[in-house]
Design an enzyme around this catalytic site. Structure first.
Site, PDB file in Angstrom:
ATOM      1  N   ASP A  71       0.792  -1.249   0.000  1.00  0.00           N
ATOM      2  CA  ASP A  71       0.000   0.000   0.000  1.00  0.00           C
ATOM      3  C   ASP A  71       0.821   1.295   0.000  1.00  0.00           C
ATOM      4  OD1 ASP A  71      -1.936  -1.938   0.289  1.00  0.00           O
ATOM      5  OD2 ASP A  71      -2.939  -1.002   1.998  1.00  0.00           O
TER       6      ASP A  71
ATOM      7  N   HIS B 125     -10.615   0.683  -3.374  1.00  0.00           N
ATOM      8  CA  HIS B 125     -11.996   0.690  -2.897  1.00  0.00           C
ATOM      9  C   HIS B 125     -12.983   1.129  -3.968  1.00  0.00           C
ATOM     10  CE1 HIS B 125     -10.663  -0.254   1.069  1.00  0.00           C
ATOM     11  NE2 HIS B 125     -10.043   0.893   1.272  1.00  0.00           N
TER      12      HIS B 125
ATOM     13  N   LYS C  57      -7.030  -4.896  -3.228  1.00  0.00           N
ATOM     14  CA  LYS C  57      -7.865  -5.381  -2.115  1.00  0.00           C
ATOM     15  C   LYS C  57      -8.851  -4.321  -1.666  1.00  0.00           C
ATOM     16  CE  LYS C  57      -4.294  -4.007   1.227  1.00  0.00           C
ATOM     17  NZ  LYS C  57      -4.968  -2.909   1.945  1.00  0.00           N
TER      18      LYS C  57
ATOM     19  N   CYS D 276      -2.046  -2.267   7.725  1.00  0.00           N
ATOM     20  CA  CYS D 276      -1.991  -3.204   6.597  1.00  0.00           C
ATOM     21  C   CYS D 276      -0.706  -4.021   6.572  1.00  0.00           C
ATOM     22  CB  CYS D 276      -2.223  -2.453   5.294  1.00  0.00           C
ATOM     23  SG  CYS D 276      -3.920  -1.829   5.192  1.00  0.00           S
TER      24      CYS D 276
HETATM   25 ZN   LIG Z   1      -8.857   1.252   2.953  1.00  0.00          ZN
END
Ligand SMILES: [Zn+2]
Length: 207
Positions: free
Chosen positions: A19, A65, A119, A161
């Site tokens: 990320d 997202h 994800k 994460c």
């Molecule tokens: Zn998020």
């Protein structure tokens, strides 16, 4: 070309970059102080053949997202920064892109395969192991297909994460190490506690 220049027998090692996206770095909607530095350090490391030579596979994960429900604070309400968060990393948005300096180096990696994992499409997903590739392959299946037994995990944020990805890696039976100099977290106390004993308690090495 799995294995690169090295014959490692039955072990295979992946670097998982978690990320490192614009929304999680300075100027982003959910900025983590130090995120841009981590991106720069990782970009430099990927240029270093000695560093890259440790690995048989490179994985990137991205929060991605579409409609993640309660993961985003409802309009007009304040996020609690534990369960609900400001809108971030909307699929296809500029904020969801990997920092360009790093992404350019990832794109230049040809000595080992690169797997990109996305994800959180329709719910919160802190772990890369909840993600899938563009071909809908889950991360663990991809690691197994590449003969990966060991993973080094880096990225943002240490206490969310990175942690969840490392926990799932260890639970899946992978030898798991968090490289702390290539990570940055949200809560300094939480990060210190993870590095001191939290990761070790979960069977995760830190170096
Ligand atoms: Zn998020």
């Amino acid at each position: 070309m799995v294995g690169g220049h090295y014959n490692r027998g039955v072990t295979g090692k992946a670097l998982i970059i978690v990320d490192v996206q614009y929304d999680f770095c300075e100027g982003g909607s959910l900025a983590v102080a130090g995120g841009t530095d981590v991106a720069d350090r990782l970009a430099a490391a990927l240029c270093d053949e000695d560093f890259l030579g440790h690995y048989d596979l490179l994985v990137t994960t991205q929060d991605w997202h579409i409609d993640p429900g309660e993961h985003f604070a409802a309009e007009g309400e304040e996020p609690d920064f534990r369960v609900s968060w400001p809108v971030h990393c909307v699929a296809e948005s500029s904020g969801a892109r990997i920092i360009a300096a790093l992404d350019d180096e990832v794109a230049r990696v040809h000595a080992i395969p690169v797997v990109r994992v996305f994800k959180g499409h329709y719910s919160a997903a802190y772990s890369g192991f909840e993600g899938v590739t563009d071909d809908e392959e889950r991360l663990l299946d991809s690691l197994r297909a590449h003969g990966i037994t060991d993973v080094d995990i880096v990225g943002i944020a240490t206490d969310y994460c990175v942690k969840q990805t490392a926990v799932h890696a260890a639970e899946a039976g992978l030898r798991t190490t968090v490289l702390k100099d290539f990570c940055v977290g949200i809560d300094a106390d939480a990060v210190a506690s993870l590095n001191a004993h939290g990761f070790a308690d979960a069977g995760i090495a830190v170096r």
